[in-house]
Write an enzyme that holds these catalytic residues in place. Sequence first.
Site, PDB file in Angstrom:
ATOM      1  N   LYS A   1       8.832  -1.950  11.405  1.00 25.57           N
ATOM      2  CA  LYS A   1       9.579  -0.969  10.884  1.00 25.57           C
ATOM      3  C   LYS A   1       9.037   0.417  11.402  1.00 25.57           C
ATOM      4  O   LYS A   1       7.887   0.744  11.254  1.00 25.57           O
ATOM      5  CB  LYS A   1       9.351  -1.071   9.475  1.00 25.57           C
ATOM      6  CG  LYS A   1      10.381   0.037   8.720  1.00 25.57           C
ATOM      7  CD  LYS A   1      10.536  -0.298   7.373  1.00 25.57           C
ATOM      8  CE  LYS A   1      11.452   0.247   6.548  1.00 25.57           C
ATOM      9  NZ  LYS A   1      11.769   0.098   5.104  1.00 25.57           N
TER      10      LYS A   1
ATOM     11  N   PHE B   1       1.751   3.303  -1.315  1.00 25.91           N
ATOM     12  CA  PHE B   1       1.327   1.750  -1.557  1.00 25.91           C
ATOM     13  C   PHE B   1       0.596   1.248  -2.568  1.00 25.91           C
ATOM     14  O   PHE B   1      -0.467   0.659  -2.487  1.00 25.91           O
ATOM     15  CB  PHE B   1       0.592   0.901  -0.235  1.00 25.91           C
ATOM     16  CG  PHE B   1       1.287   1.184   1.017  1.00 25.91           C
ATOM     17  CD1 PHE B   1       2.552   0.748   1.103  1.00 25.91           C
ATOM     18  CD2 PHE B   1       0.639   1.432   2.308  1.00 25.91           C
ATOM     19  CE1 PHE B   1       3.254   0.586   2.453  1.00 25.91           C
ATOM     20  CE2 PHE B   1       1.428   1.619   3.615  1.00 25.91           C
ATOM     21  CZ  PHE B   1       2.647   1.038   3.605  1.00 25.91           C
TER      22      PHE B   1
ATOM     23  N   ASN C   1      12.315   4.034   8.329  1.00 27.05           N
ATOM     24  CA  ASN C   1      11.687   4.264   7.454  1.00 27.05           C
ATOM     25  C   ASN C   1      12.027   5.747   6.742  1.00 27.05           C
ATOM     26  O   ASN C   1      13.023   6.436   7.698  1.00 27.05           O
ATOM     27  CB  ASN C   1      10.188   4.289   7.285  1.00 27.05           C
ATOM     28  CG  ASN C   1       9.647   3.835   6.057  1.00 27.05           C
ATOM     29  OD1 ASN C   1       9.941   4.303   4.931  1.00 27.05           O
ATOM     30  ND2 ASN C   1       8.592   2.876   6.198  1.00 27.05           N
TER      31      ASN C   1
ATOM     32  N   ASN D   1       9.657   9.848  -2.294  1.00 31.99           N
ATOM     33  CA  ASN D   1       8.644   9.029  -2.966  1.00 31.99           C
ATOM     34  C   ASN D   1       7.368   9.092  -2.341  1.00 31.99           C
ATOM     35  O   ASN D   1       7.243   9.483  -1.074  1.00 31.99           O
ATOM     36  CB  ASN D   1       9.085   7.791  -2.943  1.00 31.99           C
ATOM     37  CG  ASN D   1       8.695   7.008  -1.716  1.00 31.99           C
ATOM     38  OD1 ASN D   1       7.523   6.243  -1.788  1.00 31.99           O
ATOM     39  ND2 ASN D   1       9.369   6.609  -0.926  1.00 31.99           N
TER      40      ASN D   1
ATOM     41  N   SER E   1       5.174   4.441   6.868  1.00 30.86           N
ATOM     42  CA  SER E   1       5.268   4.997   5.643  1.00 30.86           C
ATOM     43  C   SER E   1       4.383   6.286   5.756  1.00 30.86           C
ATOM     44  O   SER E   1       3.513   6.551   6.263  1.00 30.86           O
ATOM     45  CB  SER E   1       4.400   4.046   4.813  1.00 30.86           C
ATOM     46  OG  SER E   1       4.250   4.903   3.535  1.00 30.86           O
TER      47      SER E   1
ATOM     48  N   ASN F   1       2.960   8.200   3.457  1.00 34.60           N
ATOM     49  CA  ASN F   1       2.343   8.216   2.444  1.00 34.60           C
ATOM     50  C   ASN F   1       1.055   7.649   2.336  1.00 34.60           C
ATOM     51  O   ASN F   1       0.214   7.999   1.647  1.00 34.60           O
ATOM     52  CB  ASN F   1       3.072   7.827   1.170  1.00 34.60           C
ATOM     53  CG  ASN F   1       4.521   8.370   0.835  1.00 34.60           C
ATOM     54  OD1 ASN F   1       4.579   9.754   0.995  1.00 34.60           O
ATOM     55  ND2 ASN F   1       5.407   7.745   0.730  1.00 34.60           N
ATOM     56  N   THR F   2       0.873   7.181   3.408  1.00 32.46           N
ATOM     57  CA  THR F   2      -0.763   6.722   3.521  1.00 32.46           C
ATOM     58  C   THR F   2      -1.341   7.453   4.898  1.00 32.46           C
ATOM     59  O   THR F   2      -0.553   7.530   5.984  1.00 32.46           O
ATOM     60  CB  THR F   2      -0.849   5.197   3.725  1.00 32.46           C
ATOM     61  OG1 THR F   2      -0.426   4.643   2.685  1.00 32.46           O
ATOM     62  CG2 THR F   2      -2.035   4.607   4.381  1.00 32.46           C
TER      63      THR F   2
HETATM   64  C1  LIG Z   1      10.617   4.432  -3.927  1.00 33.62           C
HETATM   65  C2  LIG Z   1      10.818   3.829  -2.424  1.00 33.62           C
HETATM   66  C3  LIG Z   1       9.695   3.234  -2.111  1.00 33.62           C
HETATM   67  C4  LIG Z   1       9.580   2.530  -0.862  1.00 33.62           C
HETATM   68  N1  LIG Z   1       8.596   1.739  -0.436  1.00 33.62           N
HETATM   69  C5  LIG Z   1       8.430   1.130   0.962  1.00 33.62           C
HETATM   70  C6  LIG Z   1       7.513   0.650   1.257  1.00 33.62           C
HETATM   71  O1  LIG Z   1       6.606   0.126   0.453  1.00 33.62           O
HETATM   72  N2  LIG Z   1       7.639  -0.126   2.659  1.00 33.62           N
HETATM   73  C7  LIG Z   1       8.842   0.530   3.518  1.00 33.62           C
HETATM   74  O2  LIG Z   1       8.715  -0.203   4.661  1.00 33.62           O
HETATM   75  N3  LIG Z   1       9.613   1.141   3.068  1.00 33.62           N
HETATM   76  C8  LIG Z   1       9.592   1.524   2.124  1.00 33.62           C
HETATM   77  N4  LIG Z   1      10.643   2.425   1.414  1.00 33.62           N
HETATM   78  C9  LIG Z   1      11.579   2.891   2.422  1.00 33.62           C
HETATM   79  C10 LIG Z   1      12.921   2.149   2.103  1.00 33.62           C
HETATM   80  O3  LIG Z   1      12.715   0.611   2.400  1.00 33.62           O
HETATM   81  C11 LIG Z   1      14.097   2.442   3.222  1.00 33.62           C
HETATM   82  O4  LIG Z   1      13.562   2.305   4.689  1.00 33.62           O
HETATM   83  C12 LIG Z   1      14.434   4.040   3.092  1.00 33.62           C
HETATM   84  O5  LIG Z   1      14.543   4.230   1.553  1.00 33.62           O
HETATM   85  C13 LIG Z   1      15.847   4.401   3.606  1.00 33.62           C
HETATM   86  O6  LIG Z   1      16.705   3.667   3.009  1.00 33.62           O
HETATM   87  P1  LIG Z   1      17.538   4.153   1.972  1.00 33.62           P
HETATM   88  O7  LIG Z   1      18.121   5.359   2.169  1.00 33.62           O
HETATM   89  O8  LIG Z   1      18.772   2.919   1.721  1.00 33.62           O
HETATM   90  O9  LIG Z   1      16.852   4.179   0.533  1.00 33.62           O
HETATM   91  C14 LIG Z   1      10.580   2.940   0.066  1.00 33.62           C
HETATM   92  C15 LIG Z   1      11.788   3.788  -0.259  1.00 33.62           C
HETATM   93  C16 LIG Z   1      11.803   4.306  -1.661  1.00 33.62           C
HETATM   94  C17 LIG Z   1      12.850   5.186  -1.993  1.00 33.62           C
END
Ligand SMILES: Cc1cc2nc3c(=O)[nH]c(=O)nc-3n(C[C@H](O)[C@H](O)[C@H](O)COP(=O)(O)O)c2cc1C
Length: 340
Positions: free
Chosen positions: A217, A115, A246, A111, A175, A177-178
């Site tokens: 985080k 934000f 993350n 992704n 993140s 992406n920023t």
């Molecule tokens: C589509 C998407 C959006 C995410 N947005 C955020 C976010 O806004 N803030 C954040 O700290 N992590 C974000 N994450 C990261 C997740 O909270 C998590 O740390 C990461 O996906 C690993 O866990 P998973 O393998 O169970 O998905 C996002 C993940 C995905 C897939």
Amino acid sequence: MIYSLLKPLLFKLDAERAHGLAMDSLQAMHCSGLSRQLAGDIPSMPVRIMGLDFPNPLGLAAGLDKHAQYIDALADLGFGFLEIGGVTPRPQPGNPKPRLFRIPEAEAIINRFGFNSVGVDAFVTNRRRARWPGIIGVNLGKNADTPNERAVEDYLASMERIYNVAHFATINVSSPNTKNLRALQSADELDPLLARMHQRREELAQQHGKRLALAIKISVDLNPTELQAVARVAQQRGMDAIIAANTTTTRDGVQGLPHSEESGGMSGAPVREKSTAMIASLSRILDGALPIIGVGGIMSAAHAREKLQAGASLVQLYSGMVFHGPQLIGNILRGLARQR
Ligand SMILES: Cc1cc2nc3c(=O)[nH]c(=O)nc-3n(C[C@H](O)[C@H](O)[C@H](O)COP(=O)(O)O)c2cc1C
């Protein structure tokens, strides 16, 4: 059962549209009283950390409910806590679409949302509509046009706004992406940021007679030296927990697969081992001084247990729900309870 029927249809759609459709379906099930049945019997497995009592150790990871729209429906699935957001102080659209990609062959997601946020005021309005009395964390990000030197102002502004509608706040400096956000993880930048957040939280605690817990985080891509430094600063600056971890910008485990070249943060199965290894290292470094919330690639009870055994007190998931459906929560919790 329902999800196995729906999944092939959802996976034919663009990933962001499918996400919206899946969440709207869950919401409709909640409104008609059906979503609770997806969870089944949820065992009680209490955990106390950060001064909070969690009914079980499995939470929703940040990013799935970015605008606090689906709290009650998600709570029906059996989660012990929900982390909602990331939210930014001012509304912003995020990156252009498409910005969400599935790699089903590897149970991975990429992704680059960047934000997308309704902004903290609308977020708080949405959050206040929810009735669920359980534990809510709010993931805080910064606006894309706020320079890193002023990032602390964004985190402070959002913390103040969400103070009375959350149990903990997560300072998200990880993140990918920023632009440059992850640079805030360097000790030089992190130390003053966390110090200001901690100080303000103490003032607000006095004012409100209630202490909001603070978590930081971190990225799964930190090297051992960086991890050591972040752990030290988090302890010194009064954090209540570290969330590891993350998404990754590496493409280990997906090379050659469709969408693997898309830019953004990768989550799901390919980050599982790396995240668990990071939790084990953190646990050695912290030696019980701070609790760890483990996240990354959990698709089963065995994976959740791996992270708990590596030293996490709580775990979270996001990608697992995309590949295994909403029943995964109850299945994992029952699996954990059986093998205690
Ligand atoms: C589509 C998407 C959006 C995410 N947005 C955020 C976010 O806004 N803030 C954040 O700290 N992590 C974000 N994450 C990261 C997740 O909270 C998590 O740390 C990461 O996906 C690993 O866990 P998973 O393998 O169970 O998905 C996002 C993940 C995905 C897939």
